[in-house]
Design a protein around this motif. Structure first.
Motif, short mmCIF file in Angstrom:
data_model
loop_
_atom_site.label_atom_id
_atom_site.label_comp_id
_atom_site.label_asym_id
_atom_site.label_seq_id
_atom_site.Cartn_x
_atom_site.Cartn_y
_atom_site.Cartn_z
N LYS A 77 0.84 -1.20 0.00
CA LYS A 77 0.00 0.00 0.00
C LYS A 77 0.87 1.26 0.00
O LYS A 77 0.62 2.19 -0.77
N PHE A 78 1.90 1.31 0.84
CA PHE A 78 2.77 2.48 0.86
C PHE A 78 3.55 2.60 -0.45
O PHE A 78 3.77 3.71 -0.94
N ASN A 79 3.93 1.49 -1.04
CA ASN A 79 4.62 1.51 -2.34
C ASN A 79 3.71 2.11 -3.41
O ASN A 79 4.12 2.94 -4.22
N GLU A 80 2.45 1.71 -3.40
CA GLU A 80 1.46 2.19 -4.37
C GLU A 80 1.22 3.69 -4.21
O GLU A 80 1.12 4.42 -5.19
N GLU A 81 1.14 4.15 -2.98
CA GLU A 81 0.81 5.55 -2.71
C GLU A 81 2.03 6.47 -2.79
O GLU A 81 1.89 7.68 -2.98
N ALA A 82 3.23 5.93 -2.64
CA ALA A 82 4.44 6.76 -2.62
C ALA A 82 4.60 7.57 -3.89
O ALA A 82 5.07 8.72 -3.84
N VAL A 83 4.21 7.02 -5.02
CA VAL A 83 4.35 7.75 -6.29
C VAL A 83 3.41 8.96 -6.37
O VAL A 83 3.64 9.85 -7.17
N LYS A 84 2.40 8.99 -5.53
CA LYS A 84 1.45 10.10 -5.53
C LYS A 84 1.89 11.24 -4.61
O LYS A 84 1.24 12.28 -4.57
N GLY A 91 6.56 -10.47 25.51
CA GLY A 91 5.66 -11.27 24.69
C GLY A 91 6.37 -12.05 23.60
O GLY A 91 7.60 -12.05 23.49
N ALA A 92 5.58 -12.70 22.78
CA ALA A 92 6.09 -13.60 21.74
C ALA A 92 6.95 -12.89 20.71
O ALA A 92 7.85 -13.50 20.13
N LEU A 93 6.70 -11.60 20.45
CA LEU A 93 7.46 -10.86 19.44
C LEU A 93 8.56 -9.99 20.06
O LEU A 93 9.06 -9.06 19.43
N ARG A 94 8.95 -10.31 21.29
CA ARG A 94 10.01 -9.57 21.97
C ARG A 94 11.23 -9.46 21.05
O ARG A 94 11.67 -10.43 20.44
N GLY A 95 11.73 -8.22 20.90
CA GLY A 95 12.92 -8.01 20.09
C GLY A 95 12.66 -7.49 18.69
O GLY A 95 13.59 -7.14 17.99
N VAL A 96 11.40 -7.44 18.26
CA VAL A 96 11.08 -6.82 16.98
C VAL A 96 10.35 -5.50 17.24
O VAL A 96 10.06 -5.16 18.38
N ALA A 97 10.08 -4.78 16.20
CA ALA A 97 9.41 -3.49 16.35
C ALA A 97 7.91 -3.63 16.23
O ALA A 97 7.40 -4.48 15.50
N ALA A 98 7.21 -2.76 16.93
CA ALA A 98 5.76 -2.66 16.80
C ALA A 98 5.43 -1.99 15.47
O ALA A 98 6.28 -1.36 14.85
N ARG A 99 4.20 -2.13 15.05
CA ARG A 99 3.74 -1.48 13.82
C ARG A 99 3.49 0.00 14.12
O ARG A 99 2.72 0.34 15.02
N ALA A 100 4.16 0.87 13.37
CA ALA A 100 4.04 2.31 13.62
C ALA A 100 4.30 3.09 12.33
O ALA A 100 4.94 2.59 11.41
N VAL A 101 3.80 4.31 12.31
CA VAL A 101 4.06 5.24 11.21
C VAL A 101 4.40 6.59 11.82
O VAL A 101 3.68 7.08 12.70
N PHE A 102 5.49 7.17 11.35
CA PHE A 102 5.90 8.51 11.74
C PHE A 102 6.03 9.34 10.46
O PHE A 102 6.64 8.89 9.50
N ASN A 125 -3.75 3.59 9.94
CA ASN A 125 -4.72 4.48 9.31
C ASN A 125 -4.03 5.14 8.12
O ASN A 125 -3.37 6.17 8.25
N TYR A 126 -4.17 4.55 6.95
CA TYR A 126 -3.49 5.03 5.76
C TYR A 126 -3.90 6.46 5.41
O TYR A 126 -3.07 7.29 5.09
N ASP A 127 -5.20 6.73 5.45
CA ASP A 127 -5.68 8.06 5.06
C ASP A 127 -5.03 9.14 5.92
O ASP A 127 -4.58 10.17 5.40
N ALA A 128 -4.97 8.93 7.22
CA ALA A 128 -4.36 9.92 8.11
C ALA A 128 -2.87 10.07 7.83
O ALA A 128 -2.34 11.19 7.81
N ALA A 129 -2.19 8.98 7.59
CA ALA A 129 -0.75 9.03 7.31
C ALA A 129 -0.48 9.76 5.99
O ALA A 129 0.43 10.61 5.92
N PHE A 130 -1.24 9.46 4.94
CA PHE A 130 -1.03 10.12 3.65
C PHE A 130 -1.38 11.60 3.72
O PHE A 130 -0.70 12.44 3.12
N GLU A 131 -2.43 11.94 4.46
CA GLU A 131 -2.79 13.35 4.62
C GLU A 131 -1.68 14.09 5.37
O GLU A 131 -1.30 15.20 5.00
N ALA A 132 -1.15 13.48 6.41
CA ALA A 132 -0.04 14.10 7.16
C ALA A 132 1.18 14.27 6.27
O ALA A 132 1.88 15.29 6.35
N ALA A 133 1.45 13.30 5.41
CA ALA A 133 2.60 13.39 4.50
C ALA A 133 2.41 14.53 3.52
O ALA A 133 3.36 15.29 3.24
#
Length: 178
Positions: free
Chosen positions: A66-73, A124-135, A157-165
């Motif tokens: 999804k981010f790859n698709e929207e990056a060109v826009k 937890g089970a995923l100790r040592g990896v990153a949480a899902r986040a967007v900055f 929330n893709y819409d919020a992230a793309f609007e912020a970008a």
């Protein structure tokens, strides 16, 4: 220490909590070709930093597509997806999925990004990896949008992230972003 969820189970995050209006820490992650990719700080263009646990999961793969698709826009915005995957696995993923419009980097060496941005899973089970986040970081290096997904298995929330970008590009930009 923030708390998020993995299928309803609470997991704690560790590292430096970064919030909107903070200066984005400058960190280095490892590219597919083992080169260093710098993210954060003042880059002269807006940055979307997408943090995922692993590209080898259906949700993370869908998010990267999804981010790859929207990056060109997005004009004057650099989109970087970071995970703990090894660079070789990321390369295979990008080739298979046709990911060409964003940078993909790994935080596997020192977990520098996950620690600096406060998204390293501590328990937890995923100790040592990153949480899902967007900055979203504006051209001046200031965080203008932050989302840490409350449930790791759900997409952001893709819409919020793309609007912020889009809004982040309203600051001065040198035009060097890809």
């Amino acid at each position: 220490m923030a708390i998020t969820h993995l299928k309803g189970e609470e997991v704690k995050l560790t590292g430096n909590e970064i919030n909107v209006s903070d200066v984005a820490p400058i960190v280095k992650i490892v590219g597919q070709d083992l080169s260093e990719i710098q993210v954060g700080g003042e880059e002269g263009c807006a940055q979307v930093l997408v943090v995922v646990p692993s590209l080898d999961t259906p949700v993370c793969a869908a998010e990267a597509r999804k981010f790859n698709e929207e990056a060109v826009k997005l004009d004057n915005v650099e989109v970087v997806v970071a995970s703990m995957d090894l660079p070789f696995a990321m390369g295979r993923f990008c080739t298979t999925e046709g990911i060409e419009n964003l940078k993909v980097g790994s935080d596997f060496r020192n977990k520098e990004l996950a620690t600096a941005y406060g998204v390293l899973i501590e328990s937890g089970a995923l100790r040592g990896v990153a949480a899902r986040a967007v900055f979203v970081i504006n051209a001046s290096g200031v965080v203008v949008y932050k989302e840490i997904c409350n449930e790791i298995t759900e997409e952001p929330n893709y819409d919020a992230a793309f609007e912020a970008a889009k809004e982040a590009t309203n600051t001065s930009c040198c035009g060097t972003c890809q």
